[in-house]
Design an enzyme around this catalytic site. Structure first.
Site, PDB file in Angstrom:
ATOM      1  N   ILE A 169       1.054  -1.048  -0.018  1.00 47.71           N
ATOM      2  CA  ILE A 169      -0.338  -0.167   0.054  1.00 47.71           C
ATOM      3  C   ILE A 169       0.860   0.938   0.212  1.00 47.71           C
ATOM      4  O   ILE A 169       1.329   1.009   1.468  1.00 47.71           O
ATOM      5  CB  ILE A 169      -0.677   0.158   1.488  1.00 47.71           C
ATOM      6  CG1 ILE A 169      -1.721  -1.062   1.384  1.00 47.71           C
ATOM      7  CG2 ILE A 169      -1.875   1.743   1.003  1.00 47.71           C
ATOM      8  CD1 ILE A 169      -2.706  -1.063   2.141  1.00 47.71           C
ATOM      9  N   VAL A 181       1.219   5.661  -0.923  1.00 43.96           N
ATOM     10  CA  VAL A 181       0.107   7.051  -0.729  1.00 43.96           C
ATOM     11  C   VAL A 181       1.320   8.305  -0.900  1.00 43.96           C
ATOM     12  O   VAL A 181       1.658   8.229  -0.132  1.00 43.96           O
ATOM     13  CB  VAL A 181      -0.718   6.998   0.381  1.00 43.96           C
ATOM     14  CG1 VAL A 181      -1.642   8.415   0.156  1.00 43.96           C
ATOM     15  CG2 VAL A 181      -1.759   6.331   0.697  1.00 43.96           C
ATOM     16  N   GLU A 183       3.156  -8.147   5.795  1.00 37.31           N
ATOM     17  CA  GLU A 183       4.391  -7.837   6.529  1.00 37.31           C
ATOM     18  C   GLU A 183       4.665  -5.618   6.892  1.00 37.31           C
ATOM     19  O   GLU A 183       3.881  -4.930   5.509  1.00 37.31           O
ATOM     20  CB  GLU A 183       5.467  -7.798   5.326  1.00 37.31           C
ATOM     21  CG  GLU A 183       6.201  -9.329   6.582  1.00 37.31           C
ATOM     22  CD  GLU A 183       5.334 -10.254   5.812  1.00 37.31           C
ATOM     23  OE1 GLU A 183       4.487 -11.409   6.247  1.00 37.31           O
ATOM     24  OE2 GLU A 183       5.129 -10.044   4.977  1.00 37.31           O
ATOM     25  N   ASN A 214       7.257   1.719  11.405  1.00 31.88           N
ATOM     26  CA  ASN A 214       5.755   2.332  10.719  1.00 31.88           C
ATOM     27  C   ASN A 214       4.774   2.660  11.477  1.00 31.88           C
ATOM     28  O   ASN A 214       3.841   1.955  11.055  1.00 31.88           O
ATOM     29  CB  ASN A 214       5.862   2.065   9.178  1.00 31.88           C
ATOM     30  CG  ASN A 214       5.112   2.908   8.192  1.00 31.88           C
ATOM     31  OD1 ASN A 214       4.234   4.009   8.473  1.00 31.88           O
ATOM     32  ND2 ASN A 214       4.944   2.748   7.563  1.00 31.88           N
ATOM     33  N   TYR A 233      -3.491  -0.668  10.313  1.00 27.97           N
ATOM     34  CA  TYR A 233      -4.217  -2.076  10.376  1.00 27.97           C
ATOM     35  C   TYR A 233      -4.199  -2.723  11.784  1.00 27.97           C
ATOM     36  O   TYR A 233      -5.287  -3.742  11.595  1.00 27.97           O
ATOM     37  CB  TYR A 233      -2.659  -2.854  10.121  1.00 27.97           C
ATOM     38  CG  TYR A 233      -2.152  -2.303   8.961  1.00 27.97           C
ATOM     39  CD1 TYR A 233      -2.504  -2.554   7.775  1.00 27.97           C
ATOM     40  CD2 TYR A 233      -0.436  -2.418   8.447  1.00 27.97           C
ATOM     41  CE1 TYR A 233      -2.401  -2.210   6.195  1.00 27.97           C
ATOM     42  CE2 TYR A 233       0.054  -2.415   7.523  1.00 27.97           C
ATOM     43  CZ  TYR A 233      -0.498  -1.944   6.379  1.00 27.97           C
ATOM     44  OH  TYR A 233      -0.128  -1.236   5.164  1.00 27.97           O
TER      45      TYR A 233
END
Length: 169
Positions: free
Chosen positions: A78, A80, A111, A116, A123
């Protein structure tokens, strides 16, 4: 900020590579060949988030693995655009991936870098839990990663998985 989620196409690869280089400069950002390979995989689903002008603001991908009796999914990526962080784009991309995973059933894995914190919070908010640590997972930086798992949905929630915009089918 208005944006929409759409299936990724080969024409999106150049912008995704550009975003990879911005987002992951120290961890071997994906090259165009990697995106093309992922798009060609029959078990992969990749999507983009676009603004009103059609500019790609983010992307995400998932692998739908296993068989009918033992399905599972793995979020591959993912990303952005940094200028759009905290606008809800990552959330909508993740939710679209989870809709696809929930249609098939089974747990979802991913993972994430241990440093982060915004991604880990996202998540966790969506039901993922840390189940392991992968030392030196990211290269060449040597950063560690958590393996996270979201259990399979069951009952009513799994049967009614749908939206955001059901774009992955």
């Amino acid at each position: 900020m208005a944006f929409r989620i759409e299936p990724m196409a080969a024409a999106d690869v150049a912008r995704c590579v550009e975003l990879e280089q911005l987002l992951f400069p120290e961890d071997d950002p994906w090259a165009a060949v990697a995106f093309h390979s992922e798009l060609a995989g029959p078990h992969n689903r990749y999507i983009t988030a676009r603004d009103d002008q059609g500019r790609t603001l983010g992307y995400a991908g998932i692998a739908l693995l296993g068989d009918r009796a033992h399905p599972e999914a793995e979020v591959h990526t993912i990303g952005v655009d940094p200028s759009c962080h905290r606008a809800g784009i990552g959330t909508l991309l993740l939710e679209a991936l989870l809709v696809e995973a929930d249609r098939r059933g089974g747990p979802v894995f991913l993972e994430v870098r241990t440093d982060n914190e915004p991604a880990i919070a996202l998540y966790t908010k969506h039901g993922f839990h840390i189940i392991g640590l992968r030392k030196n997972y990211y290269h060449p930086s040597g950063a560690d990663a958590y393996t996270m798992r979201r259990p399979a949905l069951s009952g009513h929630r799994a049967r009614h998985a749908g939206t955001p915009d059901e774009v992955l089918s």
